[in-house]
Design a protein around this motif. Structure first.
Motif, PDB file in Angstrom:
ATOM      1  N   VAL A   1       0.845  -1.202   0.000  1.00  0.00           N
ATOM      2  CA  VAL A   1       0.000   0.000   0.000  1.00  0.00           C
ATOM      3  C   VAL A   1       0.879   1.250   0.000  1.00  0.00           C
ATOM      4  CG1 VAL A   1      -1.676   1.334   1.356  1.00  0.00           C
ATOM      5  CG2 VAL A   1      -2.003  -1.125   1.033  1.00  0.00           C
ATOM      6  N   GLU A   2       1.969   1.224   0.731  1.00  0.00           N
ATOM      7  CA  GLU A   2       2.882   2.377   0.770  1.00  0.00           C
ATOM      8  C   GLU A   2       3.500   2.630  -0.602  1.00  0.00           C
ATOM      9  OE1 GLU A   2       4.463   5.697   1.790  1.00  0.00           O
ATOM     10  OE2 GLU A   2       3.253   4.614   3.248  1.00  0.00           O
ATOM     11  N   GLN A   3       3.841   1.573  -1.335  1.00  0.00           N
ATOM     12  CA  GLN A   3       4.379   1.725  -2.699  1.00  0.00           C
ATOM     13  C   GLN A   3       3.345   2.393  -3.601  1.00  0.00           C
ATOM     14  OE1 GLN A   3       5.342  -2.219  -3.964  1.00  0.00           O
ATOM     15  NE2 GLN A   3       7.361  -2.218  -2.986  1.00  0.00           N
ATOM     16  N   VAL A   4       2.119   1.930  -3.522  1.00  0.00           N
ATOM     17  CA  VAL A   4       1.038   2.512  -4.333  1.00  0.00           C
ATOM     18  C   VAL A   4       0.817   3.972  -3.937  1.00  0.00           C
ATOM     19  CG1 VAL A   4      -1.422   2.375  -4.870  1.00  0.00           C
ATOM     20  CG2 VAL A   4      -0.056   0.282  -4.761  1.00  0.00           C
ATOM     21  N   ALA A   5       0.854   4.254  -2.641  1.00  0.00           N
ATOM     22  CA  ALA A   5       0.660   5.627  -2.156  1.00  0.00           C
ATOM     23  C   ALA A   5       1.765   6.543  -2.671  1.00  0.00           C
ATOM     24  CB  ALA A   5       0.622   5.640  -0.629  1.00  0.00           C
ATOM     25  N   ALA A   6       2.994   6.038  -2.735  1.00  0.00           N
ATOM     26  CA  ALA A   6       4.103   6.843  -3.249  1.00  0.00           C
ATOM     27  C   ALA A   6       3.849   7.222  -4.713  1.00  0.00           C
ATOM     28  CB  ALA A   6       5.420   6.079  -3.109  1.00  0.00           C
TER      29      ALA A   6
ATOM     30  N   MET B   1      -1.392  13.391  -4.405  1.00  0.00           N
ATOM     31  CA  MET B   1      -2.260  12.898  -3.331  1.00  0.00           C
ATOM     32  C   MET B   1      -1.447  12.782  -2.046  1.00  0.00           C
ATOM     33  SD  MET B   1      -5.508  10.966  -3.238  1.00  0.00           S
ATOM     34  CE  MET B   1      -5.552  10.627  -4.956  1.00  0.00           C
ATOM     35  N   GLU B   2      -1.907  13.419  -0.999  1.00  0.00           N
ATOM     36  CA  GLU B   2      -1.244  13.351   0.300  1.00  0.00           C
ATOM     37  C   GLU B   2      -1.864  12.219   1.120  1.00  0.00           C
ATOM     38  OE1 GLU B   2       1.419  15.108   1.319  1.00  0.00           O
ATOM     39  OE2 GLU B   2       1.447  15.950  -0.706  1.00  0.00           O
ATOM     40  N   GLY B   3      -1.020  11.522   1.867  1.00  0.00           N
ATOM     41  CA  GLY B   3      -1.524  10.445   2.699  1.00  0.00           C
ATOM     42  C   GLY B   3      -0.834  10.406   4.041  1.00  0.00           C
ATOM     43  N   GLN B   4      -1.536   9.869   5.030  1.00  0.00           N
ATOM     44  CA  GLN B   4      -0.986   9.751   6.377  1.00  0.00           C
ATOM     45  C   GLN B   4      -1.517   8.474   7.015  1.00  0.00           C
ATOM     46  OE1 GLN B   4      -1.702  13.153   8.824  1.00  0.00           O
ATOM     47  NE2 GLN B   4      -0.736  12.256  10.603  1.00  0.00           N
ATOM     48  N   TRP B   5      -0.611   7.709   7.620  1.00  0.00           N
ATOM     49  CA  TRP B   5      -0.995   6.476   8.299  1.00  0.00           C
ATOM     50  C   TRP B   5      -1.567   6.781   9.672  1.00  0.00           C
ATOM     51  CZ3 TRP B   5      -1.306   1.794   6.151  1.00  0.00           C
ATOM     52  CH2 TRP B   5      -0.602   1.560   4.975  1.00  0.00           C
TER      53      TRP B   5
ATOM     54  N   ARG C   1      -4.931   7.222   5.320  1.00  0.00           N
ATOM     55  CA  ARG C   1      -5.938   8.215   4.946  1.00  0.00           C
ATOM     56  C   ARG C   1      -5.310   9.108   3.882  1.00  0.00           C
ATOM     57  NH1 ARG C   1      -9.974   6.683   7.702  1.00  0.00           N
ATOM     58  NH2 ARG C   1      -9.769   6.107   9.871  1.00  0.00           N
ATOM     59  N   PHE C   2      -6.058   9.365   2.795  1.00  0.00           N
ATOM     60  CA  PHE C   2      -5.514  10.158   1.704  1.00  0.00           C
ATOM     61  C   PHE C   2      -6.509  11.222   1.268  1.00  0.00           C
ATOM     62  CE2 PHE C   2      -7.563   6.466  -0.199  1.00  0.00           C
ATOM     63  CZ  PHE C   2      -8.371   7.038  -1.170  1.00  0.00           C
ATOM     64  N   ALA C   3      -5.974  12.265   0.661  1.00  0.00           N
ATOM     65  CA  ALA C   3      -6.833  13.349   0.177  1.00  0.00           C
ATOM     66  C   ALA C   3      -6.078  14.205  -0.826  1.00  0.00           C
ATOM     67  CB  ALA C   3      -7.294  14.215   1.347  1.00  0.00           C
ATOM     68  N   ARG C   4      -6.845  14.790  -1.682  1.00  0.00           N
ATOM     69  CA  ARG C   4      -6.402  15.843  -2.579  1.00  0.00           C
ATOM     70  C   ARG C   4      -7.665  16.507  -3.084  1.00  0.00           C
ATOM     71  NH1 ARG C   4      -5.857  14.611  -8.799  1.00  0.00           N
ATOM     72  NH2 ARG C   4      -6.137  16.807  -8.696  1.00  0.00           N
ATOM     73  N   SER C   5      -7.538  17.564  -3.779  1.00  0.00           N
ATOM     74  CA  SER C   5      -8.720  18.255  -4.282  1.00  0.00           C
ATOM     75  C   SER C   5      -9.579  17.284  -5.088  1.00  0.00           C
ATOM     76  CB  SER C   5      -8.275  19.429  -5.158  1.00  0.00           C
ATOM     77  OG  SER C   5      -9.394  20.095  -5.661  1.00  0.00           O
TER      78      SER C   5
ATOM     79  N   VAL D   1     -11.064  14.412  -4.050  1.00  0.00           N
ATOM     80  CA  VAL D   1     -11.181  13.033  -3.569  1.00  0.00           C
ATOM     81  C   VAL D   1     -10.563  12.913  -2.180  1.00  0.00           C
ATOM     82  CG1 VAL D   1      -9.019  12.253  -4.647  1.00  0.00           C
ATOM     83  CG2 VAL D   1     -10.806  10.596  -4.152  1.00  0.00           C
ATOM     84  N   SER D   2     -11.182  12.083  -1.347  1.00  0.00           N
ATOM     85  CA  SER D   2     -10.612  11.748  -0.045  1.00  0.00           C
ATOM     86  C   SER D   2     -11.042  10.328   0.282  1.00  0.00           C
ATOM     87  CB  SER D   2     -11.086  12.708   1.042  1.00  0.00           C
ATOM     88  OG  SER D   2     -12.478  12.597   1.214  1.00  0.00           O
ATOM     89  N   GLY D   3     -10.266   9.674   1.138  1.00  0.00           N
ATOM     90  CA  GLY D   3     -10.637   8.320   1.488  1.00  0.00           C
ATOM     91  C   GLY D   3      -9.597   7.643   2.344  1.00  0.00           C
ATOM     92  N   SER D   4      -9.667   6.301   2.356  1.00  0.00           N
ATOM     93  CA  SER D   4      -8.754   5.525   3.183  1.00  0.00           C
ATOM     94  C   SER D   4      -8.510   4.157   2.561  1.00  0.00           C
ATOM     95  CB  SER D   4      -9.335   5.344   4.586  1.00  0.00           C
ATOM     96  OG  SER D   4     -10.539   4.592   4.519  1.00  0.00           O
ATOM     97  N   ILE D   5      -7.361   3.594   2.927  1.00  0.00           N
ATOM     98  CA  ILE D   5      -7.019   2.220   2.562  1.00  0.00           C
ATOM     99  C   ILE D   5      -6.686   1.526   3.877  1.00  0.00           C
ATOM    100  CG2 ILE D   5      -5.512   0.689   1.248  1.00  0.00           C
ATOM    101  CD1 ILE D   5      -4.874   3.150  -0.562  1.00  0.00           C
ATOM    102  N   GLU D   6      -7.541   0.601   4.273  1.00  0.00           N
ATOM    103  CA  GLU D   6      -7.362  -0.119   5.530  1.00  0.00           C
ATOM    104  C   GLU D   6      -6.707  -1.465   5.257  1.00  0.00           C
ATOM    105  OE1 GLU D   6     -10.074  -2.069   9.074  1.00  0.00           O
ATOM    106  OE2 GLU D   6     -10.948  -0.550   7.769  1.00  0.00           O
TER     107      GLU D   6
END
Length: 91
Positions: A21-26, A34-38, A44-48, A50-55
């Protein structure tokens, strides 16, 4: 707002799945800004637009996203791309 909710089973350990998931987030950061934070095992990710999460769970990955007005017409395409990436990495 259109919502996407996709669950994909996997056979990896949580640390292995989280690394994928971290590779995909990069790539999402590079390609789309897209900014993300664990938060625990949830990214949890967001940008203008779209927002969401990958659990990351022991048996499955759960992707949830909420699309803004501008991306609403592209929901099918966005959902298809998420499924393709999940198949590629967790299939």
């Amino acid at each position: 707002m259109p919502k996407i909710d996709i669950r994909r089973p996997h056979q990896l350990s949580i640390p292995e799945a989280r690394a994928v998931v971290e590779q995909v987030a990069a790539r999402m950061r590079e390609k789309f800004g897209m900014e993300g934070q664990w938060e625990g095992d949830t990214l949890r990710f967001a940008r203008s637009g779209v927002s969401g999460s990958i659990e990351v769970g022991a048996e499955a990955i759960q992707v949830r996203a909420e699309l803004g007005m501008m991306l609403a017409p592209l929901k099918g395409m966005v959902e298809q791309e998420i499924r393709r990436k999940l198949d590629e990495h967790f299939g």
